[in-house]
Design a protein around this motif. Sequence first.
Motif, PDB file in Angstrom:
ATOM      1  N   LEU A 170       0.833  -1.203   0.000  1.00 18.44           N
ATOM      2  CA  LEU A 170       0.000   0.000   0.000  1.00 18.44           C
ATOM      3  C   LEU A 170       0.868   1.253   0.000  1.00 18.44           C
ATOM      4  O   LEU A 170       0.616   2.188  -0.760  1.00 18.44           O
ATOM      5  CB  LEU A 170      -0.931   0.000   1.208  1.00 18.44           C
ATOM      6  CG  LEU A 170      -1.786   1.253   1.417  1.00 18.44           C
ATOM      7  CD1 LEU A 170      -2.752   1.448   0.258  1.00 18.44           C
ATOM      8  CD2 LEU A 170      -2.550   1.164   2.723  1.00 18.44           C
ATOM      9  N   GLN A 171       1.899   1.279   0.836  1.00 19.24           N
ATOM     10  CA  GLN A 171       2.791   2.434   0.876  1.00 19.24           C
ATOM     11  C   GLN A 171       3.497   2.623  -0.459  1.00 19.24           C
ATOM     12  O   GLN A 171       3.623   3.747  -0.947  1.00 19.24           O
ATOM     13  CB  GLN A 171       3.813   2.273   2.006  1.00 19.24           C
ATOM     14  CG  GLN A 171       3.211   2.428   3.373  1.00 19.24           C
ATOM     15  CD  GLN A 171       4.194   2.098   4.479  1.00 19.24           C
ATOM     16  OE1 GLN A 171       5.188   1.409   4.267  1.00 19.24           O
ATOM     17  NE2 GLN A 171       3.907   2.588   5.686  1.00 19.24           N
ATOM     18  N   ASP A 172       3.929   1.530  -1.074  1.00 25.85           N
ATOM     19  CA  ASP A 172       4.587   1.611  -2.377  1.00 25.85           C
ATOM     20  C   ASP A 172       3.626   2.135  -3.438  1.00 25.85           C
ATOM     21  O   ASP A 172       3.992   2.979  -4.265  1.00 25.85           O
ATOM     22  CB  ASP A 172       5.116   0.229  -2.771  1.00 25.85           C
ATOM     23  CG  ASP A 172       5.867   0.251  -4.082  1.00 25.85           C
ATOM     24  OD1 ASP A 172       6.768   1.115  -4.227  1.00 25.85           O
ATOM     25  OD2 ASP A 172       5.560  -0.585  -4.958  1.00 25.85           O
ATOM     26  N   SER A 173       2.398   1.657  -3.400  1.00 25.00           N
ATOM     27  CA  SER A 173       1.384   2.116  -4.357  1.00 25.00           C
ATOM     28  C   SER A 173       1.105   3.604  -4.189  1.00 25.00           C
ATOM     29  O   SER A 173       0.972   4.338  -5.174  1.00 25.00           O
ATOM     30  CB  SER A 173       0.102   1.310  -4.170  1.00 25.00           C
ATOM     31  OG  SER A 173      -0.933   1.811  -4.985  1.00 25.00           O
ATOM     32  N   PRO A 188      -4.453  -3.061  -2.517  1.00 28.07           N
ATOM     33  CA  PRO A 188      -3.869  -3.316  -1.204  1.00 28.07           C
ATOM     34  C   PRO A 188      -4.847  -3.078  -0.050  1.00 28.07           C
ATOM     35  O   PRO A 188      -4.803  -3.792   0.957  1.00 28.07           O
ATOM     36  CB  PRO A 188      -2.702  -2.328  -1.131  1.00 28.07           C
ATOM     37  CG  PRO A 188      -2.345  -2.042  -2.541  1.00 28.07           C
ATOM     38  CD  PRO A 188      -3.627  -2.140  -3.303  1.00 28.07           C
ATOM     39  N   ILE A 189      -5.738  -2.105  -0.194  1.00 34.54           N
ATOM     40  CA  ILE A 189      -6.718  -1.862   0.879  1.00 34.54           C
ATOM     41  C   ILE A 189      -7.674  -3.042   0.995  1.00 34.54           C
ATOM     42  O   ILE A 189      -7.980  -3.509   2.098  1.00 34.54           O
ATOM     43  CB  ILE A 189      -7.476  -0.542   0.641  1.00 34.54           C
ATOM     44  CG1 ILE A 189      -6.537   0.646   0.867  1.00 34.54           C
ATOM     45  CG2 ILE A 189      -8.697  -0.445   1.547  1.00 34.54           C
ATOM     46  CD1 ILE A 189      -7.129   1.982   0.486  1.00 34.54           C
ATOM     47  N   ARG A 235       4.035   5.708  -5.550  1.00 36.29           N
ATOM     48  CA  ARG A 235       4.054   5.739  -7.013  1.00 36.29           C
ATOM     49  C   ARG A 235       2.853   6.477  -7.590  1.00 36.29           C
ATOM     50  O   ARG A 235       2.788   6.708  -8.780  1.00 36.29           O
ATOM     51  CB  ARG A 235       4.071   4.319  -7.580  1.00 36.29           C
ATOM     52  CG  ARG A 235       5.379   3.607  -7.384  1.00 36.29           C
ATOM     53  CD  ARG A 235       5.389   2.239  -8.048  1.00 36.29           C
ATOM     54  NE  ARG A 235       4.580   1.289  -7.267  1.00 36.29           N
ATOM     55  CZ  ARG A 235       3.457   0.716  -7.705  1.00 36.29           C
ATOM     56  NH1 ARG A 235       2.986   0.983  -8.891  1.00 36.29           N
ATOM     57  NH2 ARG A 235       2.792  -0.124  -6.948  1.00 36.29           N
ATOM     58  N   GLY A 236       1.897   6.810  -6.734  1.00 36.27           N
ATOM     59  CA  GLY A 236       0.685   7.473  -7.219  1.00 36.27           C
ATOM     60  C   GLY A 236      -0.274   6.494  -7.857  1.00 36.27           C
ATOM     61  O   GLY A 236      -1.117   6.873  -8.663  1.00 36.27           O
ATOM     62  N   GLY A 237      -0.163   5.214  -7.511  1.00 34.43           N
ATOM     63  CA  GLY A 237      -1.019   4.182  -8.086  1.00 34.43           C
ATOM     64  C   GLY A 237      -2.349   4.065  -7.372  1.00 34.43           C
ATOM     65  O   GLY A 237      -2.671   4.821  -6.455  1.00 34.43           O
ATOM     66  N   ASP A 238      -3.097   3.085  -7.783  1.00 35.43           N
ATOM     67  CA  ASP A 238      -4.420   2.832  -7.222  1.00 35.43           C
ATOM     68  C   ASP A 238      -4.282   2.014  -5.934  1.00 35.43           C
ATOM     69  O   ASP A 238      -3.793   0.889  -5.962  1.00 35.43           O
ATOM     70  CB  ASP A 238      -5.260   2.067  -8.244  1.00 35.43           C
ATOM     71  CG  ASP A 238      -6.673   1.825  -7.772  1.00 35.43           C
ATOM     72  OD1 ASP A 238      -7.108   2.509  -6.832  1.00 35.43           O
ATOM     73  OD2 ASP A 238      -7.344   0.952  -8.361  1.00 35.43           O
TER      74      ASP A 238
END
Length: 169
Positions: free
Chosen positions: A56-59, A69-70, A62-65
């Motif tokens: 989640l932190q990586d996403s 992860p949630i 990166r500005g991803g969705d």
Amino acid sequence: MWLFFAFVAVPILEIALFIQVGGLLGLWPTLAIVILTAVAGTALMRRQGLSTLAELQDSMERGGDPTGPIANGALILVAGVLLLTPGFFTDSIGIALLIPPFRKALISWGASRVAAQSYVYMSHQTGTGRAAPQPPRGDSSTIDGDFEILDDVPPDARRGTSGWTRDPH
């Protein structure tokens, strides 16, 4: 109604499974299995939860969705609660939720059942004082809108202690 059914049916099913497994294995092995699944489930939940948190932190970096992860994190939490609940049925569901391909299939099934609707609201007011809903339009990257200044307070008088509120004096 289905929630009431679940709160009645699951304990009855758990009691029946305890009686069956206890009859086959005996009291102490049955209790040992229940305790071991709770301990193993907690360890698995912690490990998978930490990896999901890192994902989640990586996403987010990166500005991803972050929805994947949630959703994984929520299902891992549910799995942990089910594994900590004494019983073979809840342990089975909890273990299944800790299997990543099962979680992925469950998330995609749930996502396919969620319908999203969007509405475009007109900028003028209707006679009731509410914005009139309009059906969605085609692809447009322009959003048209109007605004209205409600009071004529100078910008420097709008500052409060947080920077977002007005000074009450």
